[in-house]
Scaffold this active site. Sequence first.
Site, mmCIF file in Angstrom:
data_model
loop_
_atom_site.group_PDB
_atom_site.id
_atom_site.type_symbol
_atom_site.label_atom_id
_atom_site.label_comp_id
_atom_site.label_asym_id
_atom_site.label_seq_id
_atom_site.Cartn_x
_atom_site.Cartn_y
_atom_site.Cartn_z
ATOM 1 N N HIS A 175 94.321 154.957 79.782
ATOM 2 C CA HIS A 175 93.626 156.091 79.501
ATOM 3 C C HIS A 175 93.041 155.294 78.086
ATOM 4 O O HIS A 175 93.609 154.379 77.419
ATOM 5 C CB HIS A 175 94.281 157.199 79.044
ATOM 6 C CG HIS A 175 93.323 158.344 78.611
ATOM 7 N ND1 HIS A 175 92.367 158.813 79.351
ATOM 8 C CD2 HIS A 175 93.068 159.085 77.484
ATOM 9 C CE1 HIS A 175 91.788 159.862 78.910
ATOM 10 N NE2 HIS A 175 92.041 160.077 77.562
ATOM 11 N N ARG A 231 88.583 160.104 86.284
ATOM 12 C CA ARG A 231 88.868 161.330 85.969
ATOM 13 C C ARG A 231 87.763 162.025 85.263
ATOM 14 O O ARG A 231 87.804 161.553 84.228
ATOM 15 C CB ARG A 231 90.223 161.214 85.192
ATOM 16 C CG ARG A 231 91.361 160.538 85.924
ATOM 17 C CD ARG A 231 92.626 160.589 85.212
ATOM 18 N NE ARG A 231 92.537 159.992 83.950
ATOM 19 C CZ ARG A 231 92.652 158.735 83.473
ATOM 20 N NH1 ARG A 231 92.739 157.828 84.377
ATOM 21 N NH2 ARG A 231 92.614 158.450 82.200
ATOM 22 N N TYR A 274 83.376 188.381 53.437
ATOM 23 C CA TYR A 274 84.332 187.851 52.374
ATOM 24 C C TYR A 274 84.054 186.953 51.302
ATOM 25 O O TYR A 274 83.401 185.823 51.661
ATOM 26 C CB TYR A 274 85.689 187.265 53.035
ATOM 27 C CG TYR A 274 86.525 188.246 53.890
ATOM 28 C CD1 TYR A 274 87.006 189.290 53.417
ATOM 29 C CD2 TYR A 274 87.032 187.840 55.173
ATOM 30 C CE1 TYR A 274 87.730 190.288 54.376
ATOM 31 C CE2 TYR A 274 87.686 188.769 55.941
ATOM 32 C CZ TYR A 274 88.173 190.045 55.422
ATOM 33 O OH TYR A 274 88.826 190.802 56.335
ATOM 34 N N CYS A 321 84.688 186.068 60.008
ATOM 35 C CA CYS A 321 85.926 186.568 59.965
ATOM 36 C C CYS A 321 86.616 186.562 61.392
ATOM 37 O O CYS A 321 86.301 185.793 62.002
ATOM 38 C CB CYS A 321 85.597 188.209 59.576
ATOM 39 S SG CYS A 321 84.524 188.479 58.009
ATOM 40 N N MET A 322 87.827 186.977 61.100
ATOM 41 C CA MET A 322 88.605 186.909 62.221
ATOM 42 C C MET A 322 87.888 187.349 63.561
ATOM 43 O O MET A 322 88.254 186.836 64.571
ATOM 44 C CB MET A 322 90.005 187.599 61.965
ATOM 45 C CG MET A 322 91.210 187.502 63.195
ATOM 46 S SD MET A 322 92.445 188.196 62.935
ATOM 47 C CE MET A 322 93.422 187.197 61.729
ATOM 48 N N ASP A 323 87.359 188.633 63.269
ATOM 49 C CA ASP A 323 86.833 189.164 64.354
ATOM 50 C C ASP A 323 85.223 189.564 64.668
ATOM 51 O O ASP A 323 84.800 190.187 65.654
ATOM 52 C CB ASP A 323 87.431 190.891 64.530
ATOM 53 C CG ASP A 323 88.896 190.853 64.506
ATOM 54 O OD1 ASP A 323 89.552 190.024 65.242
ATOM 55 O OD2 ASP A 323 89.319 191.093 63.217
#
Length: 381
Positions: A175, A231, A274, A321-323
């Site tokens: 590789h 590959r 935030y 934010c997280m969501d």
Amino acid sequence: MLSVNSQSAPQGGHAEASVELGVIAANIAALREHVAPAAVMAVVKADGYGHGAVPAARAALRGGADWLGVVHVAEALELRRAGLDAPLLCLMSIAEHAHVDAIAADVDLSAGSADMVRRLAAAAAVASRPARVHLKADTGLSRGGATPADWPSVLAAAGAARDAGRLNIVGLWSHFASADEPGNPSIEAQLAAFKEALAVAESAGIAPLVRHIANTAAALDVPQARYDMVRIGGGSYGLATLPGGAPPWLRQAMTLRARLAMVKRVPAGTGVSYGHRYTTARDATLGMVPLGYADGIPRAATGLPLVFARGRRWPIAGTVCMDQFVVDFGDEPVAEGDEVVLFGPGDDGEPTAQEWGEALGTISYEIVTGIGARVRRTYHD
């Protein structure tokens, strides 16, 4: 157009990663023509680079892929359970892998040390059939594979296991470290090291069916690296780590889109998200996009113009934010349920995964593989 969901929709069905299976097939067909007469392995590790391993593998085979590649035995067995019987290589064998199950399922395995060769030979005895093995040489990446000093011992162990009926030596491989940097001197150095490794193997009486060292970047840009097989990982999905990304004859297969979950009008001077890292400069319409860093939207994307809606790009307003994250649409008349596109093939001016990677100082592969399980995948053909 066929549309199939591989996962249930998240609450509200507000986001999806749409995958064009016909594009994957077409990319493989184009790559086959580009690298001929070398065979093509379509690498579908990491859940098909986030596109879905089984659908991506089926599309790649339809496009003419000769082999499939994964990293973990569990990934290989998933493909076998789905009924895919194409030649299949597990690129990284580790001690904890279920080698007996892999051998029984006709999965090729990799070995870069004499100890791993012996482990695979022992597993073959339990499976009551020879293991199909690709021996890996470390030609300069300094990751997996045998160093030049260790290579003869690997070949000797493999030869002994072959002679005992425990091993079929199918491939010799390596590789690249820097194939995505055209002209990097390490490319020629690794090609020379691989040529020497092949010569040492030949002198040891080992003649593999396939020799392979080229990843997507080398398959595209280093013709002398193609040997018997290339590959193709990111290239299957229209991506590449070469400067500027993939050539224009490869097309990005995934589009990430969402619908605004909430829209509100706020006055000038309103702090957003935030830390109030963003404050509206005027009265503005804010739209909440129900995707966050838990879904693969990097927190570092804060402030970047990587959202496409209503014919133009918009910056992310405030902290991701997280969501969820927020977009300041100014006076644009957006409404709840309106679609936004985070990345796609770029046909309408939307960002591509390549642009996301460049903007964040990373690569497109990290962007697409980071899209989380909460994001519904849909398939179109």
